[in-house]
Scaffold this motif. Structure first.
Motif, short mmCIF file in Angstrom:
data_model
loop_
_atom_site.label_atom_id
_atom_site.label_comp_id
_atom_site.label_asym_id
_atom_site.label_seq_id
_atom_site.Cartn_x
_atom_site.Cartn_y
_atom_site.Cartn_z
N HIS A 8 39.42 25.75 29.92
CA HIS A 8 39.50 27.18 30.16
C HIS A 8 39.19 27.97 28.89
CE1 HIS A 8 41.36 27.95 34.26
NE2 HIS A 8 40.98 26.69 34.24
N GLY A 43 41.29 33.21 44.16
CA GLY A 43 41.29 33.07 42.71
C GLY A 43 40.01 32.49 42.15
N THR A 58 38.60 34.72 39.28
CA THR A 58 39.49 34.60 38.12
C THR A 58 39.33 33.25 37.44
OG1 THR A 58 41.07 36.11 39.16
CG2 THR A 58 41.90 34.69 37.40
N ARG A 59 39.20 32.21 38.23
CA ARG A 59 39.05 30.87 37.67
C ARG A 59 37.73 30.74 36.91
NH1 ARG A 59 40.78 28.68 41.71
NH2 ARG A 59 38.85 28.56 42.91
N GLU A 97 42.99 32.51 34.33
CA GLU A 97 44.15 32.16 35.15
C GLU A 97 45.44 32.31 34.36
OE1 GLU A 97 42.39 28.29 36.31
OE2 GLU A 97 43.18 28.80 38.29
N ASP A 110 49.47 31.25 34.71
CA ASP A 110 50.43 30.43 35.44
C ASP A 110 51.78 31.15 35.46
OD1 ASP A 110 51.92 28.54 36.67
OD2 ASP A 110 51.52 26.92 35.25
N VAL A 129 49.76 31.04 40.68
CA VAL A 129 48.73 31.22 39.66
C VAL A 129 48.04 32.55 39.90
CG1 VAL A 129 46.62 30.28 38.65
CG2 VAL A 129 48.41 28.73 39.46
N SER A 148 46.13 36.22 37.72
CA SER A 148 45.10 36.56 36.74
C SER A 148 45.74 37.18 35.51
CB SER A 148 44.09 37.53 37.35
OG SER A 148 43.19 38.02 36.37
#
Length: 295
Positions: free
Chosen positions: A127, A234, A237-238, A243, A245, A253, A255
């Motif tokens: 990420h 999502g 966003t991913r 992301e 948590d 999960v 944003s």
């Protein structure tokens, strides 16, 4: 018997006593012979298999000739310890078997924690590499929203941020959350007219919520100047690497909070908050950057 012997004459009585004593001695000698043979048999057995009489020879206990003749069908086999719990090693030294058992503690919870930690670190590294930054092109994804007639629409990000357009996109952790409702979204609603004067063609609010929730939230706060986009799965966003948590808070999960200016599909400006903070993605800061870009 004693009454019969007592009634006999003295000579007969002595003979009877000698016979009785002889029988007792003979029986004792025979018993001693039986015990001696058993001890010899055990000594011979123990000379070849250590601890065979107590069953500690790795499951190969001593069996008599009579037991060998018994049928083995239906008899329960020897069950060794599971290989992941114990490690059994049998060595032969000078015609004697030495049975050695070394236990190995298997810490499955620790292994699972280590594996989960490695996966989390790898996830964070991926990420971190995919985190959107200035100069990147907006990834292709799909967002949903309700138009002014109340119809559900789906729009591609490539169409939303197409060439020739300057778009302001800001994201919130969730609809109806306190900071998002009281500070973040109202700032863009209040400054929407000034942003359009500074060259902004569209203001879009994105959250990991479905379009129905985003539409209800927009109507509740009067967000008519802002396009309320739902990123329900999502996916967008991913792909941005944003992301957040919030499993420990029961929100799943979501944003990360951010604000960016996209021109011709390329990110010209972006400010990403850490966690759920609200310090760098304010509408005032975005307006100032828009005015700088226009000038």
């Amino acid at each position: 018997m004693f009454s019969v012997v007592a009634s006999l004459p003295t000579t007969a009585r002595g003979v009877t006593t000698r016979i009785t004593t002889g029988l007792r001695l003979r029986g004792r000698e025979e018993g001693d012979d039986v015990g001696r043979r058993r001890r010899q048999q055990q000594q011979q057995c123990c000379s070849s298999l250590c601890f065979c009489c107590c069953g500690a020879d790795g499951g190969k206990t001593f069996t008599s000739p009579d037991e060998k003749k018994r049928p083995t069908k239906g008899r329960r086999p020897f069950l060794s310890s599971p290989p992941h719990l114990t490690t059994t090693k049998t060595t032969r030294t000078s015609s004697r078997r030495v049975f050695d058992v070394s236990t190995k503690a298997v810490a499955y919870p620790n292994e699972r924690e280590d594996k989960q930690q490695q996966q989390q670190q790898q996830h964070e590294r991926e990420h971190h590499q995919q985190l959107i930054k200035k100069g990147d092109r907006i990834p292709t994804s799909s967002l949903q929203y309700f138009d002014h007639e109340g119809n559900l629409q789906s729009i591609e990000t490539s169409q939303l941020c197409s060439k020739g357009k300057t778009i302001v996109v800001f994201a919130v952790p969730g609809a109806f959350l306190p900071t998002c409702t009281n500070k973040h979204l109202p700032g863009f609603i209040d400054l929407a007219a000034k942003m359009k004067q500074a060259g902004c063609d569209l203001i879009a609010c994105v959250s990991v919520n479905d379009a129905f929730v985003m539409d209800a939230w927009g109507k509740a706060v009067g967000a008519a100047p802002v396009l309320m986009c739902g990123d329900g799965s999502g996916d967008f966003t991913r792909k941005l690497g944003c992301e957040l948590d919030l499993m420990d808070k029961g929100l799943g999960v979501r944003s990360r909070r951010y604000a960016m200016i996209v021109k011709d599909g390329i990110v010209e400006y972006i400010e990403m908050e850490r966690g759920g903070a609200f310090t760098r993605s304010r509408a005032e800061d975005v307006l100032q950057v828009l005015e700088e870009i226009k000038s």
